[in-house]
Design an enzyme around this catalytic site. Sequence first.
Site, mmCIF file in Angstrom:
data_model
loop_
_atom_site.group_PDB
_atom_site.id
_atom_site.type_symbol
_atom_site.label_atom_id
_atom_site.label_comp_id
_atom_site.label_asym_id
_atom_site.label_seq_id
_atom_site.Cartn_x
_atom_site.Cartn_y
_atom_site.Cartn_z
ATOM 1 C CB CYS A 1 -0.922 -0.008 8.305
ATOM 2 S SG CYS A 1 -1.630 -1.291 7.243
ATOM 3 C CB CYS B 1 -0.904 -0.004 1.231
ATOM 4 S SG CYS B 1 -2.025 1.406 1.255
ATOM 5 N NE ARG C 1 -17.187 -6.329 14.005
ATOM 6 C CZ ARG C 1 -17.552 -5.586 12.979
ATOM 7 N NH1 ARG C 1 -16.689 -4.824 12.383
ATOM 8 N NH2 ARG C 1 -18.785 -5.631 12.530
ATOM 9 C CB CYS D 1 -15.405 -7.709 6.839
ATOM 10 S SG CYS D 1 -14.682 -6.085 6.568
ATOM 11 C CB CYS E 1 -18.498 -5.593 5.829
ATOM 12 S SG CYS E 1 -17.580 -4.151 6.427
ATOM 13 C CB CYS F 1 -1.697 4.017 8.094
ATOM 14 S SG CYS F 1 -2.782 4.594 6.752
ATOM 15 C CB CYS G 1 -18.306 -0.818 9.433
ATOM 16 S SG CYS G 1 -17.157 -1.632 10.559
HETATM 17 N N1 SAM Z 1 -6.678 0.301 3.117
HETATM 18 C C1 SAM Z 1 -7.982 0.568 3.590
HETATM 19 C C2 SAM Z 1 -8.033 1.744 4.533
HETATM 20 O O1 SAM Z 1 -7.052 1.998 5.223
HETATM 21 O O2 SAM Z 1 -9.052 2.411 4.575
HETATM 22 C C3 SAM Z 1 -8.649 -0.619 4.231
HETATM 23 C C4 SAM Z 1 -7.839 -1.588 5.083
HETATM 24 S S1 SAM Z 1 -7.149 -0.948 6.580
HETATM 25 C C5 SAM Z 1 -6.000 -2.195 7.016
HETATM 26 C C6 SAM Z 1 -8.475 -1.056 7.743
HETATM 27 C C7 SAM Z 1 -8.226 -0.604 9.145
HETATM 28 O O3 SAM Z 1 -7.485 -1.572 9.858
HETATM 29 C C8 SAM Z 1 -7.461 0.667 9.395
HETATM 30 O O4 SAM Z 1 -8.201 1.816 9.194
HETATM 31 C C9 SAM Z 1 -7.078 0.528 10.870
HETATM 32 O O5 SAM Z 1 -8.080 1.083 11.676
HETATM 33 C C10 SAM Z 1 -7.032 -0.986 11.068
HETATM 34 N N2 SAM Z 1 -5.651 -1.426 11.333
HETATM 35 C C11 SAM Z 1 -4.642 -1.546 10.430
HETATM 36 N N3 SAM Z 1 -3.516 -1.950 11.034
HETATM 37 C C12 SAM Z 1 -3.788 -2.087 12.353
HETATM 38 C C13 SAM Z 1 -3.011 -2.461 13.489
HETATM 39 N N4 SAM Z 1 -1.729 -2.755 13.396
HETATM 40 N N5 SAM Z 1 -3.642 -2.502 14.693
HETATM 41 C C14 SAM Z 1 -4.945 -2.181 14.800
HETATM 42 N N6 SAM Z 1 -5.722 -1.812 13.763
HETATM 43 C C15 SAM Z 1 -5.147 -1.764 12.553
HETATM 44 C C1 DTB Z 2 -11.182 -2.737 11.539
HETATM 45 O O1 DTB Z 2 -11.543 -1.729 12.181
HETATM 46 N N1 DTB Z 2 -10.305 -3.626 11.964
HETATM 47 C C2 DTB Z 2 -10.061 -4.633 10.964
HETATM 48 C C3 DTB Z 2 -11.096 -4.271 9.871
HETATM 49 N N2 DTB Z 2 -11.644 -3.048 10.347
HETATM 50 C C4 DTB Z 2 -10.723 -4.219 8.470
HETATM 51 C C5 DTB Z 2 -8.645 -4.666 10.518
HETATM 52 C C6 DTB Z 2 -7.665 -4.917 11.637
HETATM 53 C C7 DTB Z 2 -6.321 -5.062 11.027
HETATM 54 C C8 DTB Z 2 -5.271 -5.433 12.021
HETATM 55 C C9 DTB Z 2 -3.938 -5.540 11.415
HETATM 56 C C10 DTB Z 2 -3.795 -6.613 10.374
HETATM 57 O O2 DTB Z 2 -4.258 -7.762 10.585
HETATM 58 O O3 DTB Z 2 -3.184 -6.351 9.338
HETATM 59 FE FE1 SF4 Z 3 -2.829 1.242 3.360
HETATM 60 FE FE2 SF4 Z 3 -2.745 0.103 5.742
HETATM 61 FE FE3 SF4 Z 3 -3.246 2.692 5.558
HETATM 62 FE FE4 SF4 Z 3 -5.103 0.904 4.703
HETATM 63 S S1 SF4 Z 3 -4.387 1.199 6.810
HETATM 64 S S2 SF4 Z 3 -4.429 2.765 3.647
HETATM 65 S S3 SF4 Z 3 -3.753 -0.719 3.956
HETATM 66 S S4 SF4 Z 3 -1.322 1.662 4.950
#
Ligand code: SAM
Ligand code: DTB
Ligand code: SF4
Length: 348
Positions: free
Chosen positions: A70, A63, A270, A107, A138, A67, A198
């Site tokens: 992430c 990506c 959740r 989802c 979702c 963030c 959500c």
């Molecule tokens: N890329 C899209 C976005 O960011 O909108 C969708 C996928 S993204 C991984 C969905 C959500 O996962 C993020 O907004 C964040 O709230 C959650 N998330 C990602 N990495 C995480 C982590 N290490 N711990 C907790 N939540 C995480």
């Molecule tokens: C949300 O709030 N939590 C989920 C889902 N929406 C998509 C994602 C959590 C991701 C945790 C880090 C990972 O597994 O990569």
């Molecule tokens: Fe990309 Fe992760 Fe940010 Fe979603 S949360 S936009 S997958 S870097």
Amino acid sequence: MSVVPSDSTARAVATGWQRDTILALFALPFNVLIARAASVHQANFDPSQVQVSTLLSIKTGGCPEDCGYCPQAARYDTGLSAHKLMSTEQVLERAREAKAAGATRFCMGAAWRSPKDREVAKVAEMIAGVKALGLETCATLGMLKDGQADALKQAGLDYYNHNLDTAPEFYGEVIHTRAFQDRLDTLEQVRAAGMKTCCGGIVGMGETRAQRAGLLQVLANMNPPPESVPINQLVQVPGTPLHGTEALDPFEFVRTVAVARIVMPHSMVRLSAGREGMSDELQALCFLAGANSIFYGEKLLTTGNPDVERDRALFARLDLVPMPVAQEPGTAHLDLITAAQPGDACTA
Ligand code: SAM
Ligand code: DTB
Ligand code: SF4
């Protein structure tokens, strides 16, 4: 001291939550806060029911965003290998497995900043297939452009997940490649297309209590508030900038769940990322405080989640049962309470 509007358990919930009022909830004696949240929960839901959703990463890693939490951001060396978008048949196979295991919602998550129209068309095909299996759908695909939310809705998408992640004033310390307002704009497109939202955030990223209150304030003041509110605890992944952040006191996490329940009495709250590291006792406190949804299955998107045997045992120990689809909040289903067979918890 009464910091909850007296009609907070009624259908016409008070909006216009002020930050100070939310902070006063956080500051209640722990037992008082949990009791109040539990009573709001019980007035609006059957507290022995927990919604069971399964998550699948349909497009992993690579990506372009930054963030700070992430593991899927290409710029961080987290050891994750990137994969292209899965085929519709592969996704449907996983959805069938999730349904057989007892999930009611599926989802699909993609590591995109913003999908291209042809990618939306492919995901629309998956959504139609998942919906045809009788599962709630979702998706979380990043920011949406004009017309994309309509295409997803037409394919049968029930919920779009797009998190605010944190308070507006802390957001810029975590993410620099898009703005808080971009998130609100996408959520508005989702609403305009007639889908449910959500939307939640992450705690344990080094934010202050006032900032946790700030996140809940923005969520609760949405009109309407999100139908689903994921509260994620940061999963610390080596290689991400937030790895090494001081861990949040688990009771502060429970307080956050409780306050979310009070300020959004009709939403599904959740217990999302971070559950793998939580004891059964801590999760039980979260359910008592009003959490009524989990992700079920060994994996979230790229990180771990409790395995299904552990969750089945947890449901049995706590006499929890999976929530049937389409329970309307505000109507306590006494028939379901009496029909529930404690110990016969997760059908999985
Ligand atoms: N890329 C899209 C976005 O960011 O909108 C969708 C996928 S993204 C991984 C969905 C959500 O996962 C993020 O907004 C964040 O709230 C959650 N998330 C990602 N990495 C995480 C982590 N290490 N711990 C907790 N939540 C995480
Ligand atoms: C949300 O709030 N939590 C989920 C889902 N929406 C998509 C994602 C959590 C991701 C945790 C880090 C990972 O597994 O990569
Ligand atoms: Fe990309 Fe992760 Fe940010 Fe979603 S949360 S936009 S997958 S870097």
